[in-house]
Design a protein around this motif. Structure first.
Motif, mmCIF file in Angstrom:
data_model
loop_
_atom_site.group_PDB
_atom_site.id
_atom_site.type_symbol
_atom_site.label_atom_id
_atom_site.label_comp_id
_atom_site.label_asym_id
_atom_site.label_seq_id
_atom_site.Cartn_x
_atom_site.Cartn_y
_atom_site.Cartn_z
ATOM 1 N N ASP A 1 -29.147 8.657 37.323
ATOM 2 C CA ASP A 1 -28.405 8.220 38.497
ATOM 3 C C ASP A 1 -27.036 8.909 38.514
ATOM 4 O O ASP A 1 -26.241 8.745 37.592
ATOM 5 C CB ASP A 1 -28.255 6.690 38.452
ATOM 6 N N PHE A 2 -26.781 9.692 39.546
ATOM 7 C CA PHE A 2 -25.527 10.461 39.614
ATOM 8 C C PHE A 2 -24.301 9.561 39.606
ATOM 9 O O PHE A 2 -23.268 9.903 39.047
ATOM 10 C CB PHE A 2 -25.489 11.310 40.894
ATOM 11 N N ARG A 3 -24.394 8.411 40.291
ATOM 12 C CA ARG A 3 -23.212 7.528 40.341
ATOM 13 C C ARG A 3 -22.869 6.995 38.963
ATOM 14 O O ARG A 3 -21.700 6.930 38.579
ATOM 15 C CB ARG A 3 -23.453 6.383 41.329
ATOM 16 N N THR A 4 -23.904 6.606 38.222
ATOM 17 C CA THR A 4 -23.666 6.134 36.857
ATOM 18 C C THR A 4 -23.090 7.264 36.012
ATOM 19 O O THR A 4 -22.152 7.064 35.227
ATOM 20 C CB THR A 4 -24.986 5.631 36.230
ATOM 21 N N ALA A 5 -23.646 8.455 36.173
ATOM 22 C CA ALA A 5 -23.170 9.605 35.383
ATOM 23 C C ALA A 5 -21.697 9.883 35.694
ATOM 24 O O ALA A 5 -20.893 10.118 34.786
ATOM 25 C CB ALA A 5 -24.031 10.833 35.678
ATOM 26 N N ALA A 6 -21.326 9.825 36.974
ATOM 27 C CA ALA A 6 -19.932 10.073 37.358
ATOM 28 C C ALA A 6 -19.014 9.020 36.736
ATOM 29 O O ALA A 6 -17.948 9.332 36.196
ATOM 30 C CB ALA A 6 -19.796 10.055 38.884
ATOM 31 N N ARG A 7 -19.457 7.769 36.786
ATOM 32 C CA ARG A 7 -18.649 6.661 36.255
ATOM 33 C C ARG A 7 -18.419 6.827 34.755
ATOM 34 O O ARG A 7 -17.380 6.462 34.228
ATOM 35 C CB ARG A 7 -19.380 5.346 36.540
ATOM 36 N N ASN A 8 -19.398 7.401 34.055
ATOM 37 C CA ASN A 8 -19.293 7.522 32.595
ATOM 38 C C ASN A 8 -18.656 8.820 32.127
ATOM 39 O O ASN A 8 -18.318 8.954 30.945
ATOM 40 C CB ASN A 8 -20.693 7.420 31.974
ATOM 41 N N LEU A 9 -18.527 9.802 33.026
ATOM 42 C CA LEU A 9 -18.194 11.166 32.601
ATOM 43 C C LEU A 9 -16.910 11.276 31.769
ATOM 44 O O LEU A 9 -16.917 11.794 30.653
ATOM 45 C CB LEU A 9 -18.096 12.083 33.830
ATOM 46 N N PHE A 10 -15.781 10.820 32.318
ATOM 47 C CA PHE A 10 -14.506 11.081 31.640
ATOM 48 C C PHE A 10 -14.376 10.279 30.340
ATOM 49 O O PHE A 10 -13.834 10.780 29.352
ATOM 50 C CB PHE A 10 -13.325 10.824 32.570
ATOM 51 N N ALA A 11 -14.901 9.032 30.343
ATOM 52 C CA ALA A 11 -14.864 8.250 29.093
ATOM 53 C C ALA A 11 -15.727 8.946 28.041
ATOM 54 O O ALA A 11 -15.376 8.991 26.855
ATOM 55 C CB ALA A 11 -15.333 6.821 29.339
ATOM 56 N N ALA A 12 -16.846 9.524 28.473
ATOM 57 C CA ALA A 12 -17.732 10.232 27.535
ATOM 58 C C ALA A 12 -17.023 11.457 26.949
ATOM 59 O O ALA A 12 -17.075 11.707 25.743
ATOM 60 C CB ALA A 12 -19.019 10.650 28.241
ATOM 61 N N LEU A 13 -16.324 12.192 27.802
ATOM 62 C CA LEU A 13 -15.597 13.378 27.301
ATOM 63 C C LEU A 13 -14.549 12.968 26.270
ATOM 64 O O LEU A 13 -14.369 13.623 25.245
ATOM 65 C CB LEU A 13 -14.935 14.135 28.456
ATOM 66 N N ARG A 14 -13.853 11.856 26.546
ATOM 67 C CA ARG A 14 -12.855 11.381 25.578
ATOM 68 C C ARG A 14 -13.508 10.998 24.257
ATOM 69 O O ARG A 14 -12.992 11.304 23.180
ATOM 70 C CB ARG A 14 -12.128 10.150 26.114
ATOM 71 N N GLU A 15 -14.645 10.297 24.361
ATOM 72 C CA GLU A 15 -15.317 9.847 23.144
ATOM 73 C C GLU A 15 -15.789 11.044 22.316
ATOM 74 O O GLU A 15 -15.589 11.088 21.095
ATOM 75 C CB GLU A 15 -16.493 8.944 23.525
ATOM 76 N N LEU A 16 -16.369 12.035 22.964
ATOM 77 C CA LEU A 16 -16.848 13.211 22.231
ATOM 78 C C LEU A 16 -15.677 13.999 21.664
ATOM 79 O O LEU A 16 -15.774 14.622 20.607
ATOM 80 C CB LEU A 16 -17.697 14.098 23.144
ATOM 81 N N ASP A 17 -14.563 13.949 22.383
ATOM 82 C CA ASP A 17 -13.375 14.667 21.917
ATOM 83 C C ASP A 17 -12.849 14.081 20.610
ATOM 84 O O ASP A 17 -12.328 14.799 19.762
ATOM 85 C CB ASP A 17 -12.289 14.599 22.996
ATOM 86 N N SER A 18 -13.000 12.764 20.446
ATOM 87 C CA SER A 18 -12.459 12.167 19.215
ATOM 88 C C SER A 18 -13.527 12.049 18.123
ATOM 89 O O SER A 18 -13.234 11.584 17.017
ATOM 90 C CB SER A 18 -11.813 10.808 19.517
ATOM 91 N N ALA A 19 -14.757 12.480 18.404
ATOM 92 C CA ALA A 19 -15.805 12.460 17.370
ATOM 93 C C ALA A 19 -15.512 13.524 16.307
ATOM 94 O O ALA A 19 -14.749 14.447 16.538
ATOM 95 C CB ALA A 19 -17.162 12.717 18.009
ATOM 96 N N ASP A 20 -16.152 13.346 15.156
ATOM 97 C CA ASP A 20 -15.898 14.240 14.023
ATOM 98 C C ASP A 20 -16.760 15.508 14.125
ATOM 99 O O ASP A 20 -17.567 15.800 13.250
ATOM 100 C CB ASP A 20 -16.220 13.451 12.743
#
Ligand code: AMP
Ligand code: MG
Length: 317
Positions: free
Chosen positions: A269-288
């Motif tokens: 679902d594109f709307r769900t993907a859009a809603r999650n996108l930036f939080a996901a980028l932040r989470e991956l950014d702080s992963a090891d």
């Protein structure tokens, strides 16, 4: 400066009335707001974000009547769009009246205008007798904030108050549409309202989202919305590096631990993907891990705007 977070609309209004900054929730992303008619207040936005002065701001208003106070005219097609999508994630470029300081528009004679849909910010705008200039509440060039804690991460000490409106329901910046003379209506930024929906209301539009060919929208720098670690876009079948995190649309890649993968929407679902996108980028950014490998979505509807953000966040090889 001490930064506090809460739901106190009177406090937010008081700070804005006295020329201070407040972070506000909108359905797109959190904004860093100031009185749009007060150049001293607006200057604080540029300083807090380290935003270059050539990147103009979006002005948020509570109603069409409020907008008419600071724009020269609303062309019929713009009015149609406003009536169809406001309040909502659509920004329209309109000729400004002198009451809008040049700092807000980086000297352009148009001002970017939007009526946001978040109920708290709608109430706040009702309490104020001026519109709010508000770019995304992050440091310039970085990932946009979609919850109050994201704002605090980047702007603690630089904004007095964060009005907490929960998670942003759209999660992507607004679509920006302009009406250049003797040309088709033009989309300068892909965003929360898909191109197809705009064309269904006003007919064919031009889509011209890149700064290189489009100095009129100086904010659309190609490198933007970027996490700190390098992000690469990989097509199906390319090498999968070790020690990377994976951003996926709807399914997990086989052969990579699930702990290193984030799926934006299992239901595609594109709307769900859009809603999650930036939080996901932040989470991956702080992963090891040392890099992020992102998969593009189908290039239609909101998928197109999501792909635009991923491309701008990516390292060009
Ligand atoms: P932000 O508020 O951070 O999402 O960025 C606002 C963006 O709106 C800018 O980076 C520009 O791309 C665009 N924008 C704002 N005002 C204008 C304008 N008058 N003409 C063209 N683009 C604009
Ligand atoms: Mg921004």
């Amino acid at each position: 400066m001490n930064t506090t977070t809460g739901h106190d609309l009177a406090k937010a209004a008081h700070l804005l009335n006295t020329g201070e900054l407040v972070a506000i929730p909108t359905e797109t992303v959190y904004g860093l707001a100031a009185n749009a008619l007060d150049p001293d207040a607006v200057l604080k936005i540029f300083e807090a974000k380290k935003r270059p002065g050539f990147d103009p701001l979006i002005v948020h208003a509570g109603s069409l009547e409020a907008i008419r106070h600071f724009v020269e005219a609303i062309p019929p097609a713009a009015l149609l769009l406003g009536e169809s999508f406001w309040p909502g994630p659509l920004t329209i470029l309109l000729r400004k009246k002198p009451v809008i300081p040049d700092l807000v528009t980086s000297g352009l004679d148009t001002v970017a205008v939007r009526i946001p849909a978040h109920p708290l910010t709608a109430q706040l705008l009702d309490m104020l007798d001026f519109p709010l200039a508000a770019p995304s509440a992050n440091l310039f060039g970085q990932v946009s904030p979609t919850r109050a804690a994201h704002v605090k991460d980047q702007l603690a000490g630089k904004v007095a108050y964060i009005l907490d409106g929960g998670d942003c329901s759209v999660g992507l910046e607004s679509t920006i549409v302009g009406f250049p003379e003797n040309e088709l209506p033009t989309i300068y930024r892909l965003g929360g309202i898909p191109v197809e929906e705009i064309e269904a209301v006003i007919g064919k539009v031009e889509v011209r989202p890149h700064s290189s060919s489009n100095p009129q929208a100086p904010g659309m720098l190609k490198s933007h919305y970027a996490p700190r670690k390098p992000l690469f876009i990989r097509e199906e079948g390319q090498d999968l590096p070790e020690n990377a995190s994976y951003l996926r649309f709807s399914d997990y890649l086989p052969g990579i631990p699930a702990s290193r993968q984030l799926v934006l929407s299992k239901e595609k679902d594109f709307r769900t993907a859009a809603r999650n996108l930036f939080a996901a980028l932040r989470e991956l950014d702080s992963a090891d891990t040392s890099s992020i490998i992102a998969e593009l979505l189908p290039d239609k509807g909101l998928g197109r705007a999501i792909n635009d953000r991923l491309r701008r966040a990516s390292v060009r090889e």
